[in-house]
Design a protein around this motif. Structure first.
Motif, PDB file in Angstrom:
ATOM      1  N   ALA A 102       0.781  -1.235   0.000  1.00 35.24           N
ATOM      2  CA  ALA A 102       0.000   0.000   0.000  1.00 35.24           C
ATOM      3  C   ALA A 102       0.813   1.285   0.000  1.00 35.24           C
ATOM      4  O   ALA A 102       0.331   2.308  -0.471  1.00 35.24           O
ATOM      5  N   LYS A 103       2.038   1.247   0.495  1.00 29.66           N
ATOM      6  CA  LYS A 103       2.832   2.479   0.550  1.00 29.66           C
ATOM      7  C   LYS A 103       3.671   2.700  -0.703  1.00 29.66           C
ATOM      8  O   LYS A 103       4.285   3.748  -0.863  1.00 29.66           O
ATOM      9  N   HIS A 104       3.676   1.725  -1.600  1.00 28.12           N
ATOM     10  CA  HIS A 104       4.474   1.855  -2.819  1.00 28.12           C
ATOM     11  C   HIS A 104       3.836   2.907  -3.726  1.00 28.12           C
ATOM     12  O   HIS A 104       2.630   2.889  -3.969  1.00 28.12           O
ATOM     13  N   PRO A 105       4.633   3.854  -4.241  1.00 27.72           N
ATOM     14  CA  PRO A 105       4.075   4.939  -5.060  1.00 27.72           C
ATOM     15  C   PRO A 105       3.266   4.455  -6.269  1.00 27.72           C
ATOM     16  O   PRO A 105       2.230   5.039  -6.588  1.00 27.72           O
ATOM     17  N   PRO A 116      -4.592  12.308  -0.653  1.00 30.92           N
ATOM     18  CA  PRO A 116      -3.596  11.387  -0.106  1.00 30.92           C
ATOM     19  C   PRO A 116      -4.240  10.453   0.922  1.00 30.92           C
ATOM     20  O   PRO A 116      -5.044  10.895   1.743  1.00 30.92           O
ATOM     21  N   ILE A 117      -3.913   9.178   0.836  1.00 31.76           N
ATOM     22  CA  ILE A 117      -4.492   8.219   1.772  1.00 31.76           C
ATOM     23  C   ILE A 117      -3.402   7.314   2.345  1.00 31.76           C
ATOM     24  O   ILE A 117      -2.352   7.142   1.750  1.00 31.76           O
ATOM     25  N   ALA A 118      -3.687   6.778   3.517  1.00 36.06           N
ATOM     26  CA  ALA A 118      -2.840   5.772   4.147  1.00 36.06           C
ATOM     27  C   ALA A 118      -3.732   4.558   4.374  1.00 36.06           C
ATOM     28  O   ALA A 118      -4.571   4.557   5.277  1.00 36.06           O
ATOM     29  N   ILE A 119      -3.597   3.552   3.527  1.00 37.99           N
ATOM     30  CA  ILE A 119      -4.483   2.392   3.563  1.00 37.99           C
ATOM     31  C   ILE A 119      -4.294   1.624   4.868  1.00 37.99           C
ATOM     32  O   ILE A 119      -3.182   1.284   5.246  1.00 37.99           O
ATOM     33  N   ALA A 120      -5.408   1.355   5.543  1.00 37.77           N
ATOM     34  CA  ALA A 120      -5.380   0.571   6.780  1.00 37.77           C
ATOM     35  C   ALA A 120      -5.593  -0.907   6.472  1.00 37.77           C
ATOM     36  O   ALA A 120      -5.073  -1.769   7.166  1.00 37.77           O
ATOM     37  N   GLY A 121      -6.361  -1.205   5.438  1.00 42.62           N
ATOM     38  CA  GLY A 121      -6.632  -2.593   5.076  1.00 42.62           C
ATOM     39  C   GLY A 121      -7.548  -2.658   3.874  1.00 42.62           C
ATOM     40  O   GLY A 121      -8.131  -1.648   3.464  1.00 42.62           O
TER      41      GLY A 121
END
Length: 146
Positions: A102-105, A116-121
């Motif tokens: 999930a953090k890969h550009p 912008p998002i930070a995927i939790a699941g």
């Protein structure tokens, strides 16, 4: 975020496979796992990222909102979706590969979020191919608590 677009799934799968190649080059355990998935994909032609699921549910905390534990809240929303899904005749499965990458550009670009998002699941959902003949037996609910 709920997705049901096959073209989007292909974009995301390609990005996850690119991340997997980088992990393989590093010699990581995830890279070894991705190599096996890639081998199976090449051998059988099966979708080894989303396994043909028609729907993907991605949970992420909204930026800028004050929530004491935003990642936990986002994960709980996925758990509720998983608990409710069988009542709709749906089956679910966590997408660990998407969560790991999930953090890969390239993966974030493939998701094309509007912010912008930070995927939790992420959870895949769809109508299951096989039915469970014996669901777990439960006693009737007693709302009085007696």
């Amino acid at each position: 975020m709920v997705m049901d677009d096959r073209a989007a799934f292909e974009r995301i799968s390609t990005a996850i496979c690119g991340w997997g190649k980088e992990e393989q080059a590093k010699g990581s355990r995830l890279g070894q796992l991705m190599a096996r998935f890639e081998e199976r994909y090449l051998r059988e032609g099966r979708d080894t990222v989303f396994w043909g699921a028609p729907c993907l549910i991605i949970a992420y905390p909204k930026p800028g909102r004050f929530i004491p534990s935003p990642r936990d809240s986002a994960i709980f929303s996925l758990l509720y979706a998983q608990l409710y899904a069988p009542a709709l005749g749906l089956g679910t499965c966590w997408s660990g590969l998407l969560e790991a990458a999930a953090k890969h550009p390239a993966v974030l670009e493939a998701l094309r979020p509007h912010e912008p998002i930070a995927i939790a699941g992420a959870v895949m959902a769809g109508y299951p191919k096989h039915a469970h003949p014996r669901p777990v037996a439960r006693e009737p609910a007693d709302p009085t608590g007696a």
